[in-house]
Design a protein around this motif. Structure first.
Motif, short mmCIF file in Angstrom:
data_model
loop_
_atom_site.label_atom_id
_atom_site.label_comp_id
_atom_site.label_asym_id
_atom_site.label_seq_id
_atom_site.Cartn_x
_atom_site.Cartn_y
_atom_site.Cartn_z
N GLY A 19 8.01 -10.04 -0.65
CA GLY A 19 7.06 -11.03 -0.17
C GLY A 19 6.15 -10.44 0.89
N SER A 20 5.60 -11.28 1.75
CA SER A 20 4.70 -10.83 2.81
C SER A 20 5.50 -10.08 3.87
N VAL A 21 5.12 -8.83 4.11
CA VAL A 21 5.78 -8.02 5.12
C VAL A 21 4.73 -7.43 6.07
N ASP A 22 5.18 -6.81 7.15
CA ASP A 22 4.30 -6.19 8.14
C ASP A 22 3.52 -5.04 7.49
N ILE A 23 2.22 -5.25 7.28
CA ILE A 23 1.43 -4.25 6.56
C ILE A 23 1.33 -2.94 7.34
N GLY A 24 1.36 -3.04 8.67
CA GLY A 24 1.33 -1.82 9.49
C GLY A 24 2.55 -0.96 9.25
N ALA A 25 3.71 -1.60 9.15
CA ALA A 25 4.94 -0.85 8.88
C ALA A 25 4.91 -0.22 7.49
N VAL A 26 4.31 -0.92 6.53
CA VAL A 26 4.20 -0.38 5.18
C VAL A 26 3.28 0.85 5.18
N ILE A 27 2.18 0.77 5.91
CA ILE A 27 1.25 1.90 6.00
C ILE A 27 1.96 3.11 6.62
N ASP A 28 2.70 2.86 7.69
CA ASP A 28 3.44 3.96 8.33
C ASP A 28 4.42 4.60 7.34
N ALA A 29 5.12 3.78 6.57
CA ALA A 29 6.07 4.32 5.60
C ALA A 29 5.36 5.12 4.51
N CYS A 30 4.17 4.65 4.10
CA CYS A 30 3.42 5.34 3.05
C CYS A 30 3.03 6.76 3.47
N PHE A 31 2.74 6.94 4.77
CA PHE A 31 2.28 8.24 5.25
C PHE A 31 3.36 9.03 5.99
N SER A 32 4.60 8.56 5.87
CA SER A 32 5.70 9.24 6.56
C SER A 32 6.16 10.49 5.83
N GLY A 33 5.81 10.61 4.57
CA GLY A 33 6.27 11.74 3.76
C GLY A 33 7.64 11.51 3.14
N GLU A 34 8.25 10.38 3.45
CA GLU A 34 9.59 10.09 2.93
C GLU A 34 9.55 9.38 1.57
N TYR A 35 8.40 8.81 1.23
CA TYR A 35 8.33 7.99 0.03
C TYR A 35 7.15 8.40 -0.85
N THR A 36 7.30 8.21 -2.15
CA THR A 36 6.18 8.34 -3.08
C THR A 36 5.53 6.97 -3.24
N LYS A 37 4.37 6.95 -3.87
CA LYS A 37 3.70 5.69 -4.16
C LYS A 37 4.62 4.78 -4.98
N GLU A 38 5.27 5.37 -5.98
CA GLU A 38 6.14 4.58 -6.86
C GLU A 38 7.36 4.03 -6.10
N SER A 39 7.93 4.85 -5.21
CA SER A 39 9.13 4.39 -4.50
C SER A 39 8.80 3.29 -3.49
N ILE A 40 7.61 3.37 -2.88
CA ILE A 40 7.19 2.29 -1.97
C ILE A 40 7.03 0.99 -2.74
N LYS A 41 6.38 1.07 -3.89
CA LYS A 41 6.21 -0.13 -4.72
C LYS A 41 7.57 -0.72 -5.10
N LYS A 42 8.52 0.17 -5.40
CA LYS A 42 9.85 -0.29 -5.79
C LYS A 42 10.56 -0.99 -4.63
N LYS A 43 10.32 -0.49 -3.40
CA LYS A 43 10.92 -1.14 -2.23
C LYS A 43 10.42 -2.57 -2.06
N LEU A 44 9.17 -2.81 -2.49
CA LEU A 44 8.57 -4.13 -2.32
C LEU A 44 8.85 -5.04 -3.51
N VAL A 45 8.86 -4.46 -4.71
CA VAL A 45 9.08 -5.24 -5.94
C VAL A 45 10.18 -4.57 -6.75
N GLY A 46 11.33 -5.17 -6.76
CA GLY A 46 12.47 -4.62 -7.48
C GLY A 46 13.64 -4.36 -6.55
#
Length: 367
Positions: free
Chosen positions: A220-247
């Motif tokens: 659902g709706s989550v802190d977009i700033g935290a999502v952005i930080d996770a996206c650029f942390s190097g720990e996740y791929t685009k696909e894995s971030i999407k999976k964290k949010l949906v699935g």
């Protein structure tokens, strides 16, 4: 007067299953749920590559059930991720087939519904339709504004089930769907809350890509700033971030399961964390319903709960405690996709509703 029989083949492809039904008018005379092994599906690079595999599974199942395709009068297929369109029943056209095959709005198993339906329809010289696909868009102009010109709000929700249940409740209330103000909350793997004003869904959360309440498997709706930080942390791929949010969001992220019944069992055993997360889910759904009531300035005829989670009496009780003051609550648990597909086609075949023409991408959508 004896009503003329219309035999409908209903095709509803899901991610790892294909549901089939053959209906004589409203009565199902054949039903099947074909389960597809995930490993077998993994060999196909694109959803459209599954076409022959799914088509063969469908024809084989019908053959085993003693159903001949020559006996079918019309096909009702689940609609896929097309360009946005208004709710209704649409003839499957060559343009629609092209857009479904290309995946113009995304790749999803539901895209196969129209593709398979059109192929069988052409072969047996019968019509094929889709009904209220997930990209139904009837949103008011003001509801499209997100706060950033880069990211307009989108209408992606459980349109088929929401509209089917809304029509059913309207009939029970003795009023046309087009005269009622209804809030419909589909509670399933994802949660969508639609504001149905006189037959049009003027606002609804994007239940797929991250708006509204969290659900068994979506964040659902989550802190977009935290999502952005996770996206650029190097720990996740685009696909894995999407999976964290949906699935892997929602209950899955907290408990490793999307089964609400298991969480309820944990609550009954005294698990305080389970009680807290469960209550938070009810709280967020209630807030979403409360927000939807402002679309009508509070003039709501009924609030309807549907979807698999609507079977949960503890969940509905907690939500109703917060929103019961808005309007009467009506609970219609489960999903009615197969019935809704058949009903949409029947309305067209009986002449009570006109079939609509798919227009593809409209000019103002590309500006």
């Amino acid at each position: 007067m004896v009503e003329e029989k219309v035999r409908i083949l209903v095709i509803n492809p899901g991610s790892t299953s294909t549901k089939l039904a053959v209906c004589d008018n409203e009565t199902a005379v054949f039903e099947a749920s074909l389960q597809h092994d995930a490993k077998e599906l993994a060999q196909f690079q694109r959803i459209s590559d599954q076409f022959d595999f799914r088509l063969n599974a469908i024809t084989s199942s019908l053959d085993r059930g003693g159903v001949t395709l020559e006996s079918i009068d019309v096909i009702a297929a689940r609609g896929g991720l097309l360009y946005p369109l208004e709710g209704g029943t649409y003839m499957v056209s060559d343009l629609m087939v092209k857009d479904l095959r290309e995946g113009v709005n995304g790749q999803h198993a539901s895209n196969l519904g129209g593709l398979i339906g059109k192929t069988l329809a052409d072969q047996y010289q019968i019509p094929a339709f889709i009904v209220d696909p997930v990209i139904v868009d009837e949103m008011d102009a003001v509801a499209r504004i997100s706060g950033s010109a880069l990211f307009p709000r989108k209408s992606v929700f459980h349109a088929l089930n929401q509209k089917a249940v809304a029509r059913e409740v309207a009939t029970d209330l003795g009023e046309p769907y087009q005269k009622l103000n209804l809030i419909v909350a589909h509670l399933g793997g994802g949660v969508s809350v639609g504001a149905h004003m006189q037959g049009r869904v003027l606002d609804v959360n994007n239940a797929l890509d991250g708006e509204g309440a969290f659900s068994p498997e979506r964040a659902g709706s989550v802190d977009i700033g935290a999502v952005i930080d996770a996206c650029f942390s190097g720990e996740y791929t685009k696909e894995s971030i999407k999976k964290k949010l949906v699935g892997e969001g929602g209950l899955v992220s907290y408990f490793g399961t999307s089964d609400c019944r298991k969480v309820e069992q944990m609550m009954q055993a005294g698990d305080e964390k389970a009680s807290l997360i469960f209550s938070a889910m009810a709280y967020q759904i209630a807030k979403e319903i409360g927000a939807a009531s402002t679309v009508f300035a509070g003039n709501v005829d009924a609030i309807i709960f549907t979807g698999g989670l609507a079977w949960s009496k503890p969940l509905i009780a907690q939500i109703e405690e917060r929103i019961g003051f808005i309007a009467p609550v009506i609970v219609r648990p489960g999903e009615y996709e197969m019935e809704a597909l058949a009903a949409g086609v029947l309305r067209v075949m009986r002449g009570t509703e006109e079939a609509l023409e798919y227009q593809g991408q409209l000019i103002n959508e590309s500006e």
